[in-house]
Design an enzyme around this catalytic site. Structure first.
Site, PDB file in Angstrom:
ATOM      1  N   SER A  61       0.811  -1.220   0.000  1.00 15.84           N
ATOM      2  CA  SER A  61       0.000   0.000   0.000  1.00 15.84           C
ATOM      3  C   SER A  61       0.845   1.271   0.000  1.00 15.84           C
ATOM      4  CB  SER A  61      -0.956   0.010   1.199  1.00 15.84           C
ATOM      5  OG  SER A  61      -0.251   0.293   2.378  1.00 15.84           O
ATOM      6  N   LYS A  98       1.473   4.386   7.181  1.00 14.45           N
ATOM      7  CA  LYS A  98       0.835   5.279   6.203  1.00 14.45           C
ATOM      8  C   LYS A  98       1.460   6.673   6.284  1.00 14.45           C
ATOM      9  CE  LYS A  98      -2.503   2.557   4.604  1.00 14.45           C
ATOM     10  NZ  LYS A  98      -1.751   1.337   4.990  1.00 14.45           N
TER      11      LYS A  98
END
Lengths: 141, 419
Positions: A61, A98
């Protein structure tokens, strides 16, 4: 303080790179008086040894930030997150990696891969920033 | 002024760094061999599980309350402890490492009104950098700092930092029973209670001569410290240990002499290693073996022997020559052994050792050999080079069923995070 050395021996897992051959059979090295210490990668990568942890990345991701599956992340807990920092966050007891982003005063965790969606941090979430990812170590094939 | 920085539920907090979902859940850490409870989270404390309780006795409680259990992971705890100590050393105060989870610091260079604020900031830094929550007690002496820390920990709604000064000293000491005063052991506690001295405040008001008569100079120092007169300075140098002990409960009960000898040989190796790290030699060895005292249905046997080496030694092999015959002697057939151990005492530094006149040269060579062995074992893993008698079979080895990964000391055990 001398106690620092206790810890250092443990982080010194990264080998020092030797820049100079050590033995000359003939004429003594004219560079001898100008020798520098070997370069230590730890010095370059780790500013706060007591607060630095290594973590393996799993998944894709964050691929556009250059974090690949299996990469080694260097995480410094002592730093404060800036805008766009890549962080290790804990959401409701689960870890994730993230990029932080603020949009209209709302906090988001942004993936760097178009097939994933941003996560909005809401007040009902148990959210905590565990550390800041300062480097990623990727093995080139 | 001194401050005592004490990690809260240290072993549990170490496990929680890498398992954040354990926050606010009951967690315990079990001793070597998953025997007894040696660390509890606050949630477990309020369920009523006590320190030192044998795990098998509280199986039902563990199951009913969904208590998460861990085996001790000393590689992890030691590493995190070093991180806490290194963070404390960044405060630029003199410090004394008191135990794996306690550090005293000297605050005499700080102004009085800054102290609370300073310590609150530091508490936050330790938590942020290492993930470990700490409590800090501040006062004029180490004994009072320890008392202040006790209060800081007790008060769950507080800031985790507490200062004892003239304004609150008698009030605070009144809340602390003598058994919780630093330096007061079980025997002294009984003696004090018998003499109607119940709180730390009572103790601080006792007559110094009387205390000295019955509790020696140590007791007197404790009383003086409670009065705010510093008698116990920071010990900054790492002092060599007076005795070195390795003992374990076996994973399963041992019946064969060979297994018992193997285990003791391993403990001797461990002790001798520790001895050499501090450049010392031992005069005595104390060896003990015992059956399982919890099993009333089985025949019971326990024996211990102390031997004196002819000269102080630090060589594993030499020790084994003296110790193994003793083990053979005290071993009795027909018992199920549960525990064994070795304690080295009469420890002297290598600078004061009395050597045999003719052995000086031999000793130097031997030291070289031992250094080599130790450095190989440090580099390539424990017991890479070992005495054959230590064996390879290890049927007696530790039970560590709930061991967490060595997140900070092994590449293969690092935390993996899903992106």
């Amino acid at each position: 303080m001398s106690l620092l050395s206790i810890y250092k021996s443990k982080v010194n897992a990264i080998k020092k790179i030797s820049l100079y051959p050590s033995v000359y059979a003939g004429f003594p090295s004219p560079a001898e008086d100008h020798l520098d210490l070997d370069l230590d990668l730890n010095e370059h990568l780790i500013k706060h040894p007591a607060a630095t942890f290594y973590v393996y990345a799993k998944g894709d991701s964050m691929i556009n930030s250059g974090i690949h599956d299996g990469d080694l992340l260097i995480v410094d807990r002592s730093l404060n997150p800036g805008l766009k920092s890549i962080v290790i966050a804990v959401i409701n007891g689960e870890f994730t990696v993230k990029r932080i982003k603020k949009i209209n005063k709302e906090l988001y965790l942004m993936p760097d891969n178009d097939s994933y969606k941003p996560i909005q941090i809401t007040t009902d979430m148990n959210f905590q920033i565990w550390g800041i990812v300062t480097h990623t170590i990727h093995k080139t094939k | 002024m001194y401050a005592l920085i004490d990690c809260n539920n240290f072993y549990v907090s170490c496990e929680r760094i890498f398992n954040p979902h354990l926050e606010n859940k009951p967690v315990i850490v079990l001793s070597n061999n998953d025997g007894c409870v040696i660390a509890r989270s606050n949630e477990t404390k309020s369920i009523g599980i006590k320190m030192g309780e044998p795990a098998f006795k509280i199986k039902d409680k563990i199951y009913k309350n969904n208590i998460i259990t861990f085996s001790t992971n000393f590689a992890l705890y030691g590493n995190i402890s070093n991180r806490v100590i290194n963070t404390v050393s960044s405060f630029n105060c003199n410090m004394e490492i008191y135990s794996i989870d306690e550090v005293f610091i000297d605050l005499s260079t700080f102004k009085r009104d800054d102290l609370l604020e300073f310590c609150l900031k530091k508490k936050k830094r330790i938590k942020k950098w290492t993930g470990i929550p700490v409590s800090i007690g501040i006062s004029k002496t180490k004994t009072l700092a320890k008392a202040a820390n006790y209060i800081a920990k007790k008060n769950h709604n507080g800031t985790g930092v507490f200062l004892i000064d003239e304004s609150n000293i008698s009030n605070t000491l009144n809340k602390i029973s003598v058994s919780n005063v630093w330096g007061i052991g079980r025997k002294n506690n009984q003696f004090l209670i018998y003499n109607n001295i119940k709180t730390a405040n009572d103790l601080s008001k006792t007559d110094l001569l009387w205390i000295r008569k019955y509790m020696t100079i140590r007791g007197e120092k404790t009383v003086r410290e409670l009065r705010g007169i510093s008698c116990i300075p920071l010990e900054q140098l790492y002092s060599s240990k007076k005795s070195i002990c390795t003992s374990r409960t076996f994973g399963k009960m041992v019946t064969k002499q060979k297994d018992l000898i193997e285990s003791i040989a391993m403990y001797v190796a461990r002790c001798a290693e520790k001895l050499r790290i501090q450049n010392s030699y031992a005069n005595f060895a104390h060896i003990f073996i015992s059956s399982n005292s919890f099993r009333n249905d089985l025949p019971q046997y326990a024996c211990s022997k102390i031997i004196k080496f002819p000269i102080p030694i630090s060589d594993t092999g030499e020790m084994l020559v003296y110790i193994i015959p003793i083990v053979k002697k005290i071993f009795k057939k027909g018992y199920l052994y549960k525990k064994a151990g070795v304690v080295l005492t009469g420890i002297v530094s290598n600078t004061v050792i009395q050597k045999n006149l003719f052995e000086d040269c031999k000793i130097k060579n031997k030291e070289k050999l031992l250094n080599k062995i130790d450095s190989i074992n440090r580099k390539m893993g424990r017991d890479t080079v070992r005495y054959a008698i230590q064996g390879y079979n290890k049927s007696w080895i530790l039970k560590q069923q709930k061991l967490s990964p060595c997140y900070t000391t092994r590449w293969s055990d690092l935390l993996s995070v899903k992106l």
